[in-house]
Design an enzyme around this catalytic site. Structure first.
Site, mmCIF file in Angstrom:
data_model
loop_
_atom_site.group_PDB
_atom_site.id
_atom_site.type_symbol
_atom_site.label_atom_id
_atom_site.label_comp_id
_atom_site.label_asym_id
_atom_site.label_seq_id
_atom_site.Cartn_x
_atom_site.Cartn_y
_atom_site.Cartn_z
ATOM 1 N N GLU A 197 -26.563 63.099 56.258
ATOM 2 C CA GLU A 197 -25.814 64.358 56.304
ATOM 3 C C GLU A 197 -26.349 65.371 55.306
ATOM 4 O O GLU A 197 -26.159 66.569 55.469
ATOM 5 C CB GLU A 197 -24.336 64.103 56.052
ATOM 6 C CG GLU A 197 -23.595 63.512 57.233
ATOM 7 C CD GLU A 197 -23.579 64.438 58.425
ATOM 8 O OE1 GLU A 197 -23.356 65.655 58.237
ATOM 9 O OE2 GLU A 197 -23.806 63.959 59.543
ATOM 10 N N GLU B 176 -26.160 74.291 67.782
ATOM 11 C CA GLU B 176 -26.664 73.365 66.769
ATOM 12 C C GLU B 176 -27.484 72.273 67.441
ATOM 13 O O GLU B 176 -27.112 71.778 68.511
ATOM 14 C CB GLU B 176 -25.524 72.676 66.000
ATOM 15 C CG GLU B 176 -24.792 73.503 65.005
ATOM 16 C CD GLU B 176 -23.780 72.664 64.233
ATOM 17 O OE1 GLU B 176 -23.899 71.422 64.230
ATOM 18 O OE2 GLU B 176 -22.867 73.249 63.639
ATOM 19 N N GLU C 92 -28.101 69.990 52.132
ATOM 20 C CA GLU C 92 -26.855 70.383 51.457
ATOM 21 C C GLU C 92 -26.294 69.178 50.713
ATOM 22 O O GLU C 92 -25.802 68.233 51.324
ATOM 23 C CB GLU C 92 -25.864 70.931 52.480
ATOM 24 C CG GLU C 92 -26.371 72.169 53.200
ATOM 25 C CD GLU C 92 -25.490 72.578 54.368
ATOM 26 O OE1 GLU C 92 -24.324 72.963 54.117
ATOM 27 O OE2 GLU C 92 -25.942 72.479 55.522
ATOM 28 N N LYS D 295 -22.422 67.637 51.136
ATOM 29 C CA LYS D 295 -21.885 67.140 52.394
ATOM 30 C C LYS D 295 -21.531 65.662 52.233
ATOM 31 O O LYS D 295 -22.300 64.869 51.691
ATOM 32 C CB LYS D 295 -22.884 67.325 53.531
ATOM 33 C CG LYS D 295 -23.011 68.774 53.964
ATOM 34 C CD LYS D 295 -23.949 68.931 55.142
ATOM 35 C CE LYS D 295 -23.407 68.285 56.400
ATOM 36 N NZ LYS D 295 -22.178 68.945 56.876
#
Length: 558
Positions: free
Chosen positions: A381, A318, A372, A375
């Site tokens: 985030e 990541e 997203e 999150k």
């Protein structure tokens, strides 16, 4: 791959060179005693072949551009074997897996890292040519210590989908070694071994490699990169021995973004974004580092080499940079996301390598494919995505193979209101005085991650100095009591003074696991030099600039 291309190149070049025998400056010829047959000196043929290979490599990589150059949006010339993306699904508005698979096919991305084994996703990527790394959550690790469970997992989640779906790896857990859960840590390697045995039982162990991602917190030293060493409390030698034997890589989550957040200076930002900067000179090797990404990876490599495992490869599981966030989050901007991810793509696919490991691809998964919306945590985030849920680009770093390959991008999202935390949060720093209803500290300043659920959030240890201002480490909203209790036990077991949270102490009230853990985690963070990875605690800790002290309870800071 390189040997196969060389073989093809020799096959093509041989008749050409033999036809051009008079150009003796290029090849050496020997006359056979048995009939005047000319033989080509193979060493010279290989030399010519290597020269052609270099030319091919230059042509293959000619499309890469720096993303400060003003030529944003130029498409890369091919799908890069080094470039992957992390596909998280913590959202309620994502397109169906079939549409996602088609989107990825239209990009230069060659592989996708998943956080589970959703059969709909595995089926959607069948016959796409995209490699998949299937994920296993931390909570599944204990059961996989039984070989029969591991065999059944492979039978149910892998076997039905290959070879149509190109599954290339299994990622077991996330940052388990720094979870603080000693039982879970002890179960990680046996689970990985059982999964490998189960793969071997169905003849898939050569195709599918088993590994587990780590944060930079596995290092006890990272500056200079040549002095990188693993934390001695982790049994890295046994893990590396396993990875070396099965030919699997060590997976690292590398986030220069979090390193910058812990020390936000102009020089640190340029170093994190691959932009021009003075660099960092390693006096041990005489090498200069022009970016933090390389420095982090070489620190990990040096730690492996120190233990005797220099041949184990490193895969970046990541890395990424948010395009939007809260006003208090240092370094979060659309331009910084474009610069980081654009330059990262150029760097990892150009075969430059790192100073200690030059001339190689850096296999990297960018976090994340989509924004997203579910999150938890700060707005950042929810804004790591290269694409939005409608499959338009969050911003353009040249991932689409052609301008018509996907929907036209719409203006980037800029975040939005953050859902209220589960516990009361101070609106301003507390300066002491009577508090009628003391509450557990909760961040209103930048944080380093979200919930302890898939996809995992991220914290990274910088290859830079710790912050010089007043900062504290506290718990994240929503962290479960079991994990926080483990954090509390660990911190207080490391020689930290936990008497203030004992009965009668100034920080005993409120008498909750979350509040006591927050105090202990901060005390540990301060005692260990305020390095960002010492506030990780399995993604349940976060750094804040808001003083969490209340009443007579004073949270220490340097």
């Amino acid at each position: 791959m390189e040997m196969r291309v060389k073989a093809v190149a020799i096959t093509i070049l041989l008749p050409v060179i033999l036809y051009c025998i008079p150009c003796g400056a290029v090849v050496t010829l020997h006359q056979s005693l048995s009939g005047g047959i000319f033989l080509l000196d193979f060493q010279y043929l290989l030399l010519v072949t290597d020269m052609v290979m270099i030319g091919i490599h230059v042509i293959m990589n000619a499309g890469y551009e720096t993303y400060d150059s003003g030529r944003r949006g130029r498409s890369l010339v091919q799908r890069s074997q080094a470039l992957g993306v992390a596909y998280g699904q913590t959202a309620d508005n994502l397109p169906p897996p079939s549409a996602v698979a088609k989107l990825v096919q239209r990009t230069t991305i060659s592989k996708v890292k998943l956080y589970g084994a959703d059969p709909a996703v595995l089926q959607a990527f069948a016959n796409t040519g995209i490699g998949l790394v299937v994920g296993i959550g931390n909570e599944q690790i204990p059961s996989l210590n039984q070989l029969t469970v591991a065999q059944n997992w492979i039978k149910n989640n892998i076997v039905p989908f290959v070879p149509a779906t190109d599954i290339i790896g299994i990622s077991v857990g996330n940052e388990v070694l720094f979870s603080g859960d000693r039982a879970l840590i002890s179960q990680l390697l046996p689970a990985m071994q059982n999964l490998h045995i189960a793969l071997a039982g169905v003849s898939l162990d050569k195709q599918i490699k088993v590994s587990t991602p780590h944060s930079m917190a596995i290092l006890s030293a990272s500056v200079p990169p040549s002095a990188g060493r693993f934390n001695e409390s982790f049994d890295m030698k046994s893990l590396l021995d396993f990875l070396q034997k099965i030919g699997a890589p060590l997976m690292i989550n590398s986030y220069p973004f979090f390193a910058y957040k812990s020390n936000p200076t102009d020089q640190t930002l340029a170093y994190a974004l691959f932009k021009p900067n003075p660099g960092f000179y390693d006096t041990n090797t005489g090498l200069t580092y022009s970016n933090m990404f390389d420095a982090q990876l070489d620190a990990v490599y040096s730690a492996m080499k120190y233990l005797g495992y220099p041949g184990v490869d490193i895969v970046v599981a990541e890395t990424g940079w948010p395009s939007a966030g809260d006003p208090t989050e240092a370094g979060v901007s659309l331009q910084n996301a474009i610069t980081y991810n654009g330059n990262l793509i150029k760097h990892v696919t150009s075969m430059v390598g790192t100073p200690l490991r030059p001339n190689r691809y850096i296999h990297t998964y960018i976090f994340a494919l989509f924004n997203e919306d579910l999150k938890a945590g700060p707005s950042s985030e929810r804004n790591y995505g290269l694409f939005k849920p409608d499959m338009s680009m969050s911003y353009d770093v040249g991932l689409l193979q052609s301008p018509s390959a996907g929907p036209s991008p719409s203006p980037p999202r800029t975040g939005g209101p953050v859902t209220a935390p589960t516990r009361p949060s101070p609106s301003a720093p507390r300066t002491g005085g009577p508090v009628t209803a003391p509450t557990c500290p909760s961040p209103s300043a930048p944080r380093t991650g979200g919930p302890v659920t898939a996809p995992p959030t991220r914290t990274e240890g910088p290859v830079t100095a710790p912050p010089t201002g007043r900062v504290w480490c506290i718990t994240k909203p929503g962290a479960d009591d079991k994990t926080l209790q483990a954090n509390l036990n660990y911190a207080c077991g490391q020689g930290i003074d936990c008497s203030p949270i004992q009965p009668g102490g100034p920080c005993y009230s409120p008498n909750t696991v979350a509040c006591h853990a927050a105090y202990a985690m901060n005390a540990y963070y301060q005692a260990k030099g305020r390095k960002s990875w010492n506030c990780d605690f399995a993604q349940t800790g976060t750094i804040t600039t808001t003083d969490p002290s209340y009443g007579s309870c004073v949270y220490p800071t340097a």
